[in-house]
Design a protein around this motif. Structure first.
Motif, PDB file in Angstrom:
ATOM      1  N   ASN A 185       0.842  -1.196   0.000  1.00 31.47           N
ATOM      2  CA  ASN A 185       0.000   0.000   0.000  1.00 31.47           C
ATOM      3  C   ASN A 185       0.877   1.246   0.000  1.00 31.47           C
ATOM      4  OD1 ASN A 185       0.889   0.396   2.656  1.00 31.47           O
ATOM      5  ND2 ASN A 185      -0.994  -0.398   3.573  1.00 31.47           N
ATOM      6  N   MET A 186       0.224   2.406  -0.014  1.00 33.27           N
ATOM      7  CA  MET A 186       0.960   3.667  -0.048  1.00 33.27           C
ATOM      8  C   MET A 186       1.258   4.173   1.369  1.00 33.27           C
ATOM      9  SD  MET A 186       1.733   4.252  -3.146  1.00 33.27           S
ATOM     10  CE  MET A 186       2.281   5.964  -3.051  1.00 33.27           C
ATOM     11  N   ASN A 187       1.230   3.256   2.331  1.00 33.82           N
ATOM     12  CA  ASN A 187       1.593   3.583   3.706  1.00 33.82           C
ATOM     13  C   ASN A 187       2.880   2.865   4.118  1.00 33.82           C
ATOM     14  OD1 ASN A 187       0.999   4.962   6.202  1.00 33.82           O
ATOM     15  ND2 ASN A 187       0.345   2.994   7.070  1.00 33.82           N
ATOM     16  N   GLY A 188       3.666   2.437   3.113  1.00 37.01           N
ATOM     17  CA  GLY A 188       4.951   1.812   3.376  1.00 37.01           C
ATOM     18  C   GLY A 188       4.892   0.376   3.834  1.00 37.01           C
ATOM     19  N   GLU A 189       3.791  -0.314   3.559  1.00 38.04           N
ATOM     20  CA  GLU A 189       3.640  -1.707   3.982  1.00 38.04           C
ATOM     21  C   GLU A 189       3.743  -2.635   2.768  1.00 38.04           C
ATOM     22  OE1 GLU A 189       0.719  -1.329   7.844  1.00 38.04           O
ATOM     23  OE2 GLU A 189      -0.215  -1.317   5.861  1.00 38.04           O
ATOM     24  N   LEU A 190       4.457  -3.736   2.945  1.00 37.49           N
ATOM     25  CA  LEU A 190       4.656  -4.730   1.892  1.00 37.49           C
ATOM     26  C   LEU A 190       4.545  -6.116   2.498  1.00 37.49           C
ATOM     27  CD1 LEU A 190       5.729  -5.473  -1.076  1.00 37.49           C
ATOM     28  CD2 LEU A 190       7.984  -5.575   0.016  1.00 37.49           C
ATOM     29  N   ASN A 191       3.779  -6.996   1.848  1.00 43.58           N
ATOM     30  CA  ASN A 191       3.630  -8.384   2.288  1.00 43.58           C
ATOM     31  C   ASN A 191       4.035  -9.330   1.160  1.00 43.58           C
ATOM     32  OD1 ASN A 191       2.502  -7.313   4.628  1.00 43.58           O
ATOM     33  ND2 ASN A 191       0.398  -7.677   3.946  1.00 43.58           N
ATOM     34  N   ILE A 192       4.754 -10.372   1.508  1.00 43.66           N
ATOM     35  CA  ILE A 192       5.107 -11.440   0.569  1.00 43.66           C
ATOM     36  C   ILE A 192       4.499 -12.722   1.115  1.00 43.66           C
ATOM     37  CG2 ILE A 192       6.973 -12.673  -0.573  1.00 43.66           C
ATOM     38  CD1 ILE A 192       8.755 -10.270  -0.106  1.00 43.66           C
ATOM     39  N   LYS A 193       3.567 -13.298   0.368  1.00 41.05           N
ATOM     40  CA  LYS A 193       2.761 -14.394   0.915  1.00 41.05           C
ATOM     41  C   LYS A 193       2.694 -15.571  -0.060  1.00 41.05           C
ATOM     42  CE  LYS A 193      -2.061 -15.334   2.287  1.00 41.05           C
ATOM     43  NZ  LYS A 193      -3.405 -14.715   2.467  1.00 41.05           N
ATOM     44  N   LEU A 194       2.817 -16.767   0.499  1.00 44.39           N
ATOM     45  CA  LEU A 194       2.521 -17.968  -0.278  1.00 44.39           C
ATOM     46  C   LEU A 194       1.479 -18.776   0.469  1.00 44.39           C
ATOM     47  CD1 LEU A 194       3.766 -20.929   0.843  1.00 44.39           C
ATOM     48  CD2 LEU A 194       5.899 -19.837   0.245  1.00 44.39           C
ATOM     49  N   GLN A 195       0.659 -19.459  -0.295  1.00 49.56           N
ATOM     50  CA  GLN A 195      -0.422 -20.227   0.301  1.00 49.56           C
ATOM     51  C   GLN A 195      -0.615 -21.522  -0.458  1.00 49.56           C
ATOM     52  OE1 GLN A 195      -4.107 -18.056   0.580  1.00 49.56           O
ATOM     53  NE2 GLN A 195      -4.976 -19.448   2.100  1.00 49.56           N
ATOM     54  N   THR A 196      -0.609 -22.627   0.274  1.00 51.18           N
ATOM     55  CA  THR A 196      -0.886 -23.938  -0.299  1.00 51.18           C
ATOM     56  C   THR A 196      -2.006 -24.584   0.505  1.00 51.18           C
ATOM     57  OG1 THR A 196       0.687 -25.137   1.117  1.00 51.18           O
ATOM     58  CG2 THR A 196       1.568 -24.121  -0.889  1.00 51.18           C
ATOM     59  N   ASP A 197      -2.350 -25.807   0.150  1.00 50.59           N
ATOM     60  CA  ASP A 197      -3.395 -26.515   0.880  1.00 50.59           C
ATOM     61  C   ASP A 197      -3.005 -26.793   2.324  1.00 50.59           C
ATOM     62  OD1 ASP A 197      -4.929 -26.535  -1.391  1.00 50.59           O
ATOM     63  OD2 ASP A 197      -4.269 -28.532  -2.029  1.00 50.59           O
ATOM     64  N   SER A 198      -1.705 -26.868   2.578  1.00 49.45           N
ATOM     65  CA  SER A 198      -1.255 -27.260   3.917  1.00 49.45           C
ATOM     66  C   SER A 198      -0.596 -26.139   4.718  1.00 49.45           C
ATOM     67  CB  SER A 198      -0.264 -28.424   3.811  1.00 49.45           C
ATOM     68  OG  SER A 198       0.829 -28.066   2.987  1.00 49.45           O
ATOM     69  N   VAL A 199      -0.201 -25.042   4.063  1.00 46.68           N
ATOM     70  CA  VAL A 199       0.539 -24.015   4.795  1.00 46.68           C
ATOM     71  C   VAL A 199       0.305 -22.641   4.177  1.00 46.68           C
ATOM     72  CG1 VAL A 199       2.633 -24.262   3.405  1.00 46.68           C
ATOM     73  CG2 VAL A 199       2.814 -23.408   5.736  1.00 46.68           C
ATOM     74  N   THR A 200       0.341 -21.620   5.021  1.00 45.20           N
ATOM     75  CA  THR A 200       0.334 -20.229   4.581  1.00 45.20           C
ATOM     76  C   THR A 200       1.494 -19.514   5.268  1.00 45.20           C
ATOM     77  OG1 THR A 200      -2.076 -20.163   4.281  1.00 45.20           O
ATOM     78  CG2 THR A 200      -0.948 -18.056   4.541  1.00 45.20           C
ATOM     79  N   VAL A 201       2.364 -18.900   4.478  1.00 45.43           N
ATOM     80  CA  VAL A 201       3.532 -18.195   5.006  1.00 45.43           C
ATOM     81  C   VAL A 201       3.515 -16.769   4.478  1.00 45.43           C
ATOM     82  CG1 VAL A 201       6.051 -18.118   5.118  1.00 45.43           C
ATOM     83  CG2 VAL A 201       4.870 -20.331   5.073  1.00 45.43           C
ATOM     84  N   THR A 202       3.651 -15.808   5.393  1.00 46.48           N
ATOM     85  CA  THR A 202       3.650 -14.407   5.006  1.00 46.48           C
ATOM     86  C   THR A 202       4.794 -13.674   5.688  1.00 46.48           C
ATOM     87  OG1 THR A 202       1.222 -14.461   4.839  1.00 46.48           O
ATOM     88  CG2 THR A 202       2.280 -12.294   4.831  1.00 46.48           C
TER      89      THR A 202
END
Length: 281
Positions: A185-202
């Motif tokens: 977003n334009m508030n300096g926040e960045l997320n890198i996320k992966l999602q599978t059937d068994s796990v979600t990592v951000t």
């Protein structure tokens, strides 16, 4: 058509080699666009929101070459050559201890980009190594396919964290999924996320700087700085720009919500632009 250039500064030779090596990690073939003031490497893919180029790399010739002469086909004074960039990368790596590097367009059994490398020896004498890289001259009618990409309507523009840190994160994520979602977003926040059937990592980043364009490429419909815009992309394509030897001073990521990422690697006289299209879930 004629082209001839010379490099005498070992720092410039190393710089050019690092840029080409970074590009060679992405593809084997590219188009080398030569003009009177710029040297551009264009890797063309399917049509997207930023045009037909997946990668656009631009160098100012005056900051790299000690001598540079070009006679193009017409009044535009440009030459477009298709070549194997891996071959060019290998040739440049053999010039990292050169006293003189000459690059010229020649005609042998066919058109070639010839690199003449003057190397020192233990006895104080010199030896010359020659690399002939076959090229195909791109017809003028195809030149429009290799122009600088247009700026898309951007939803969020943000400076990325150091590439070394991103590389460590992405390398771990590649072992778990083929796709990654980048949101910012334009508030300096960045997320890198992966999602599978068994796990979600951000991975979360805060207090990054946002980039503000002077033109109208930023979407006017986004009226909330906290709104996260995202693009789900092939993680291998996202990792390409963090794997190279070219070390930029600034990295800007533009998010085109739901459509893709436009990434700029900037360092003094070099601008390297990636476009990564979004993929559906």
């Amino acid at each position: 058509m004629r082209f001839r250039a010379k490099l005498l500064d070992i720092t410039c030779i190393d710089h050019l080699s690092r840029v080409v090596s970074t590009l060679a990690r992405s593809v084997k073939a590219c188009v080398l666009r030569l003009s009177s003031d710029k040297v551009c490497f264009v890797i063309s893919g399917g049509r997207g929101p930023v045009g037909g180029a997946n990668i656009w790399c631009e160098l100012s010739q005056s900051n790299v070459f000690d001598e540079y002469r070009i006679e193009g086909k017409d009044e535009s004074n440009e030459i477009y050559l298709e070549l194997n960039i891996e071959q060019l990368s290998r040739a440049l790596k053999s010039a990292l201890t050169a006293q003189v590097l000459k690059i010229k367009l020649t005609k042998k059994q066919g058109p070639c980009l010839t690199l003449e490398i003057l190397l020192p020896t233990m006895t104080g004498a010199h030896r010359t190594v020659v690399h002939d890289i076959p090229v195909a001259v791109v017809p003028v009618r195809l030149w429009p396919d290799y122009q600088e990409p247009d700026m898309p309507e951007i939803d969020v523009s943000i400076y990325l964290p150091p590439l070394k840190l991103l590389k460590n994160i992405v390398d771990r994520m590649k072992t778990m999924s083929n796709f990654v979602t980048i949101s910012a977003n334009m508030n300096g926040e960045l997320n890198i996320k992966l999602q599978t059937d068994s796990v979600t990592v951000t991975t979360y980043f805060k207090d990054l700087q946002n980039h503000h364009f002077q033109d109208t490429s930023m979407s006017e419909s986004r009226d909330n700085d906290l709104t996260m815009c995202e693009a789900r992309v092939d993680i291998r394509k996202f990792s390409q720009f963090v794997q190279g030897q070219f070390v930029p001073t600034k990295v800007i990521c533009n998010v085109i919500d739901g459509r893709g990422l436009q990434i700029f690697l900037l360092h003094e006289d070099v601008s390297l632009q990636y476009y990564i299209p979004a993929v559906s879930t």
